[in-house]
Scaffold this active site. Sequence first.
Site, PDB file in Angstrom:
ATOM      1  CG  ASP A   1       4.108  -4.658 -11.298  1.00  0.00           C
ATOM      2  OD1 ASP A   1       3.945  -3.714 -10.520  1.00  0.00           O
ATOM      3  OD2 ASP A   1       3.893  -5.839 -10.997  1.00  0.00           O
TER       4      ASP A   1
ATOM      5  CE  LYS B   1      -3.340   2.718   5.320  1.00  0.00           C
ATOM      6  NZ  LYS B   1      -4.313   1.670   5.223  1.00  0.00           N
TER       7      LYS B   1
END
Length: 578
Positions: A360, A494
Amino acid sequence: MGKDGFKKLDKKKEDINDLKKEMDMDWHRIDWDELQRRLETNIESGLTKEKYAEIFEREGPNSLTPPKTTPEWIKFCKQLFGGFSTLLWIGAILCFFAYGIQASKYIDPAEDNLYLGAVLTFVVVVTGVFAYYQEAKSAAIMDSFKKMVPQSATVVRGGETTVVDAVNLTLGDVIEVKGGDKLPADVRIIECSTFKVDNSSLTGESEPQSRSAECTNDNPIETKNLAFFSTNAVEGSAKAVVVSCGDNTVMGRIASLASSLGNDQTPIAVEIEHFIHIISGVAVFLGVTFFFLAFILKYNWLEAVVFLIGIIVANVPEGLLATVTVCLTLTAKRMAKKNCLVKNLEAVETLGSTSTICSDKTGTLTQNRMTVAHVWYDLKICKGDTVPGAKDRDFDPKEPSCRALLKVASLCNRAIFLADQDDVLILSKNCQGDASESALLKAVEICWKDEGTTTIAVRAANKKVVEIPFNSTNKYQVSVHEQTDSDQHLLVMKGAPERILDRCTHILHNGEVKEMPEDSEYRVKFQSAYEELGGLGERASDSATRRWMLRSSPRASNSTTKRLTSLWRVSFLSVSWP
């Protein structure tokens, strides 16, 4: 292996395949009457004591099934007799055997073999105990992590509210949760007040996710009326009913799948095993060869046997085990100083053999801070401001396409600056919001400041009417705004470039709206720029806009997004991590 053995293997393989499948549940979709019928509960008063006892006896405790553990004495024996230790034990036994032969033949035998056998035994025992102690200490630290599991829960049974151990919950229990609690099971929300949960461990979403009593998505992970075991309640409060417990929870499925993975040998263990085979073969070959040579040279058979043993023991590298153990232990201690816990000493060497590490990244390998490194509009890539206090961008905010981009990035953005930072450089300011949105906010704020205005002023002049927040399924964010200089509403969007591009039929190029069919050169150049910046390890965020005359009050829903077509594509921004 018998038929029963094959059946067990097939059943285990079938269970693992089931765990890998997409979740199939309808607890979030069914109405309350059906849910109460299935769970034999009442969402107002909870389970009766009699019904609770019946269901608990059938379902068992609300806890994850722990993986099978190896007894400590077996772990110790593996350290003492496993791997290279086996070869040393054989060498020690042969030394004692050779000394016994010499003692039976001679009145005053040489004690070399006795001392060598004692030294080999000492080395094997000390290194085995040392390695076991190191791994046992790491295992004790890992066991302490179990305290992170929820310990208690507030439950309503028979109309009475009590606090019970989380392991005593069962299907149909009605619980109350507040900010700061860990969810003790998978639950469906009955009612809540500004309730938000942290789902980052499941979906990777960094921001707290709001919960409600309404089903908002067919996907159980995305719907807002479910909350999951071991996730954190960030704020608010909620009343919910337990729909899954223990291994049947989403986290339980993940834990079961992880525990089903086999334990392969580490690279160093494979190399040591290969080395043992070679050394053993060479030692036995040389020993047997010289044993027969001793007979040919008319040596006594006892002397020939002692000679055989001596040759074999001489080929055993007695100091190798101690050297490897000490080196791995010192490396593990150095890693511990860097807050890295080594569960298995052999894993230290495995890290050096690793070619790919999946992690991560955001907030782990990086600082969870981003900056807008490049901007693409009008078919060109421009550099953004990346150094606090230095204006090193090479694009002009006054250009029509760039100005439209700044407007989209300002309005379709939920990030805000924290207070009391007037004297701080814009790129160094702290923001409330997602890291990528914070990067966009800082980039547009610098440009707006050069134009004599601010992002706050732009947002105030374009009041938000409705919004569809970003989620991991849609991979885009949409908002609709009023305009002070027009009766039309402005839609801004977006998100992931491929999702935005699929919904665009036109492109804003040099201030003009031009058609962009499927085989358009604009799409080819976009893809080329996207791949170029992606190759630099940057994350792209695409932008689109359109003006609409709304005849009714807009509402945010998933069905609304399906009609988002014929948009005007503006540009995309590429952000990087410091």
